[in-house]
Motif scaffolding. Structure first.
Motif, PDB file in Angstrom:
ATOM      1  N   SER A 176       0.833  -1.205   0.000  1.00 46.68           N
ATOM      2  CA  SER A 176       0.000   0.000   0.000  1.00 46.68           C
ATOM      3  C   SER A 176       0.869   1.256   0.000  1.00 46.68           C
ATOM      4  O   SER A 176       0.528   2.266  -0.615  1.00 46.68           O
ATOM      5  CB  SER A 176      -0.935   0.000   1.213  1.00 46.68           C
ATOM      6  OG  SER A 176      -0.199   0.047   2.424  1.00 46.68           O
ATOM      7  N   TYR A 177       2.015   1.197   0.668  1.00 49.03           N
ATOM      8  CA  TYR A 177       2.925   2.336   0.719  1.00 49.03           C
ATOM      9  C   TYR A 177       3.509   2.619  -0.661  1.00 49.03           C
ATOM     10  O   TYR A 177       3.564   3.773  -1.113  1.00 49.03           O
ATOM     11  CB  TYR A 177       4.055   2.045   1.708  1.00 49.03           C
ATOM     12  CG  TYR A 177       4.786   3.273   2.197  1.00 49.03           C
ATOM     13  CD1 TYR A 177       4.362   3.940   3.345  1.00 49.03           C
ATOM     14  CD2 TYR A 177       5.908   3.754   1.531  1.00 49.03           C
ATOM     15  CE1 TYR A 177       5.029   5.066   3.797  1.00 49.03           C
ATOM     16  CE2 TYR A 177       6.576   4.873   1.978  1.00 49.03           C
ATOM     17  CZ  TYR A 177       6.139   5.529   3.107  1.00 49.03           C
ATOM     18  OH  TYR A 177       6.800   6.645   3.549  1.00 49.03           O
ATOM     19  N   LEU A 178       3.930   1.560  -1.361  1.00 45.69           N
ATOM     20  CA  LEU A 178       4.491   1.724  -2.691  1.00 45.69           C
ATOM     21  C   LEU A 178       3.446   2.218  -3.688  1.00 45.69           C
ATOM     22  O   LEU A 178       3.758   2.963  -4.621  1.00 45.69           O
ATOM     23  CB  LEU A 178       5.093   0.404  -3.168  1.00 45.69           C
ATOM     24  CG  LEU A 178       6.347  -0.067  -2.422  1.00 45.69           C
ATOM     25  CD1 LEU A 178       6.713  -1.481  -2.850  1.00 45.69           C
ATOM     26  CD2 LEU A 178       7.499   0.879  -2.665  1.00 45.69           C
ATOM     27  N   GLU A 179       2.195   1.803  -3.497  1.00 42.08           N
ATOM     28  CA  GLU A 179       1.122   2.272  -4.363  1.00 42.08           C
ATOM     29  C   GLU A 179       0.771   3.732  -4.081  1.00 42.08           C
ATOM     30  O   GLU A 179       0.485   4.498  -5.007  1.00 42.08           O
ATOM     31  CB  GLU A 179      -0.118   1.400  -4.174  1.00 42.08           C
ATOM     32  CG  GLU A 179       0.045  -0.012  -4.705  1.00 42.08           C
ATOM     33  CD  GLU A 179      -1.143  -0.891  -4.355  1.00 42.08           C
ATOM     34  OE1 GLU A 179      -2.069  -0.395  -3.672  1.00 42.08           O
ATOM     35  OE2 GLU A 179      -1.141  -2.082  -4.750  1.00 42.08           O
ATOM     36  N   LYS A 180       0.825   4.112  -2.818  1.00 45.84           N
ATOM     37  CA  LYS A 180       0.461   5.477  -2.438  1.00 45.84           C
ATOM     38  C   LYS A 180       1.557   6.476  -2.823  1.00 45.84           C
ATOM     39  O   LYS A 180       1.275   7.613  -3.188  1.00 45.84           O
ATOM     40  CB  LYS A 180       0.208   5.548  -0.929  1.00 45.84           C
ATOM     41  CG  LYS A 180      -0.344   6.878  -0.446  1.00 45.84           C
ATOM     42  CD  LYS A 180      -0.686   6.815   1.026  1.00 45.84           C
ATOM     43  CE  LYS A 180      -1.288   8.145   1.502  1.00 45.84           C
ATOM     44  NZ  LYS A 180      -1.615   8.101   2.959  1.00 45.84           N
ATOM     45  N   TYR A 181       2.815   6.039  -2.723  1.00 44.17           N
ATOM     46  CA  TYR A 181       3.945   6.918  -3.045  1.00 44.17           C
ATOM     47  C   TYR A 181       4.804   6.233  -4.106  1.00 44.17           C
ATOM     48  O   TYR A 181       5.912   5.763  -3.824  1.00 44.17           O
ATOM     49  CB  TYR A 181       4.780   7.204  -1.808  1.00 44.17           C
ATOM     50  CG  TYR A 181       3.978   7.713  -0.634  1.00 44.17           C
ATOM     51  CD1 TYR A 181       3.534   9.030  -0.581  1.00 44.17           C
ATOM     52  CD2 TYR A 181       3.647   6.867   0.434  1.00 44.17           C
ATOM     53  CE1 TYR A 181       2.789   9.497   0.497  1.00 44.17           C
ATOM     54  CE2 TYR A 181       2.908   7.325   1.513  1.00 44.17           C
ATOM     55  CZ  TYR A 181       2.491   8.644   1.536  1.00 44.17           C
ATOM     56  OH  TYR A 181       1.745   9.095   2.602  1.00 44.17           O
ATOM     57  N   PRO A 182       4.331   6.159  -5.356  1.00 38.87           N
ATOM     58  CA  PRO A 182       5.015   5.383  -6.393  1.00 38.87           C
ATOM     59  C   PRO A 182       6.363   5.938  -6.827  1.00 38.87           C
ATOM     60  O   PRO A 182       7.259   5.193  -7.185  1.00 38.87           O
ATOM     61  CB  PRO A 182       4.019   5.388  -7.549  1.00 38.87           C
ATOM     62  CG  PRO A 182       3.228   6.645  -7.344  1.00 38.87           C
ATOM     63  CD  PRO A 182       3.093   6.790  -5.857  1.00 38.87           C
ATOM     64  N   SER A 183       6.529   7.249  -6.802  1.00 39.62           N
ATOM     65  CA  SER A 183       7.797   7.826  -7.262  1.00 39.62           C
ATOM     66  C   SER A 183       7.982   9.217  -6.700  1.00 39.62           C
ATOM     67  O   SER A 183       7.024   9.901  -6.351  1.00 39.62           O
ATOM     68  CB  SER A 183       7.845   7.880  -8.796  1.00 39.62           C
ATOM     69  OG  SER A 183       6.817   8.716  -9.280  1.00 39.62           O
ATOM     70  N   ALA A 184       9.239   9.630  -6.616  1.00 41.74           N
ATOM     71  CA  ALA A 184       9.547  10.993  -6.182  1.00 41.74           C
ATOM     72  C   ALA A 184       9.905  11.813  -7.412  1.00 41.74           C
ATOM     73  O   ALA A 184      10.038  11.289  -8.509  1.00 41.74           O
ATOM     74  CB  ALA A 184      10.711  10.975  -5.185  1.00 41.74           C
ATOM     75  N   THR A 185      10.076  13.110  -7.234  1.00 47.88           N
ATOM     76  CA  THR A 185      10.399  13.980  -8.363  1.00 47.88           C
ATOM     77  C   THR A 185      11.524  14.936  -8.008  1.00 47.88           C
ATOM     78  O   THR A 185      11.819  15.156  -6.837  1.00 47.88           O
ATOM     79  CB  THR A 185       9.166  14.822  -8.781  1.00 47.88           C
ATOM     80  OG1 THR A 185       8.747  15.619  -7.672  1.00 47.88           O
ATOM     81  CG2 THR A 185       8.020  13.935  -9.224  1.00 47.88           C
ATOM     82  N   CYS A 186      12.160  15.484  -9.046  1.00 53.04           N
ATOM     83  CA  CYS A 186      13.146  16.545  -8.866  1.00 53.04           C
ATOM     84  C   CYS A 186      12.472  17.862  -9.242  1.00 53.04           C
ATOM     85  O   CYS A 186      12.054  18.031 -10.381  1.00 53.04           O
ATOM     86  CB  CYS A 186      14.357  16.313  -9.761  1.00 53.04           C
ATOM     87  SG  CYS A 186      15.390  14.917  -9.302  1.00 53.04           S
ATOM     88  N   GLN A 187      12.339  18.758  -8.301  1.00 52.27           N
ATOM     89  CA  GLN A 187      11.710  20.042  -8.581  1.00 52.27           C
ATOM     90  C   GLN A 187      12.565  21.176  -8.039  1.00 52.27           C
ATOM     91  O   GLN A 187      13.234  21.010  -7.051  1.00 52.27           O
ATOM     92  CB  GLN A 187      10.325  20.099  -7.934  1.00 52.27           C
ATOM     93  CG  GLN A 187       9.332  19.138  -8.559  1.00 52.27           C
ATOM     94  CD  GLN A 187       7.949  19.272  -7.951  1.00 52.27           C
ATOM     95  OE1 GLN A 187       7.729  20.062  -7.029  1.00 52.27           O
ATOM     96  NE2 GLN A 187       7.014  18.498  -8.459  1.00 52.27           N
TER      97      GLN A 187
END
Length: 220
Positions: free
Chosen positions: A209-220
């Protein structure tokens, strides 16, 4: 069974002593605010790694630690930890009900550095091996922002997030005198991926559920 328990206890003690020793031997990690003048960086002899390191937990902190290695020499050059007690430690800047962390500026020789290990001061095991590790370039006389190093104790995962840059840099500049030092965005695409701990159970519903909720991070 008794021998197994003794071995497990020994491993925990050894792991704790190893982290304590690496913390004591890595000078840049434990610069006090009063000593953080960055004279070597200003003279062009070194550079800085800057960012934040945080751990989320359920009941109590585990003492997240992260190790940076010099790609040219293969030696460990710097260590970060959310553990804020003991010899030469620094207090945390972020203190919340289920999160602790700090803003850092590590003065190290210019070169290429990789995060090749992470784990918990008060938890057996460490990060799983990777084929390629998050890597950052440190330029002489400049600072490289690596991102927010974030670990969560519930799913036992860690990654380096780039979308806290704006707020991180405000706090870092408030904590350290970086006047005249250019800050480069060094966000690594490899760091954005979730990095498992040896105790991460990918079949566990909490991890899924954690991987589904936070699938990827970004560079901003």
């Amino acid at each position: 069974m008794f021998e197994g328990k003794r071995l497990k206890l020994f491993k925990k003690i050894f792991s704790g002593l190893s982290v304590l020793l690496l913390a004591a031997c890595t000078t840049p990690t434990h610069m006090s605010d009063s000593d953080a003048k960055f004279e070597a960086t200003r003279s062009g002899g070194s550079g800085l790694l800057v960012g934040s390191v945080v751990e989320n937990f359920l009941t109590q902190p585990h003492g997240l630690y992260v190790l940076f290695f010099n790609e040219n020499t293969g030696k460990r050059e710097a260590a970060l930890s959310t553990y804020d007690r003991g010899l030469m430690s620094q207090p945390n800047d972020i203190l919340e009900a289920h999160r602790v962390g700090k803003y850092f500026a590590l003065e190290i020789p210019a070169g290429k550095y990789s995060i090749k290990e992470w784990g918990y001061r008060f938890f057996e095991g460490q990060s799983t091996p990777k084929e390629v590790y998050p890597t950052y370039n440190v330029e002489s006389g400049k600072a490289t922002y690596v991102g927010r190093i974030h670990a969560d104790a519930l799913p036992m995962l860690m990654r380096v997030e780039g979308d806290s840059k704006k707020s991180d840099l405000v706090e870092i500049k408030n904590k350290y005198n970086l006047n005249g030092i250019d800050i480069i965005d060094g966000c690594s695409s490899l760091g954005l991926e979730w990095w498992q701990h040896t105790d991460t159970d990918l079949e566990n519903r909490i991890v899924k559920s954690y991987l589904e909720k936070y699938p990827s991070a970004t560079c901003q």
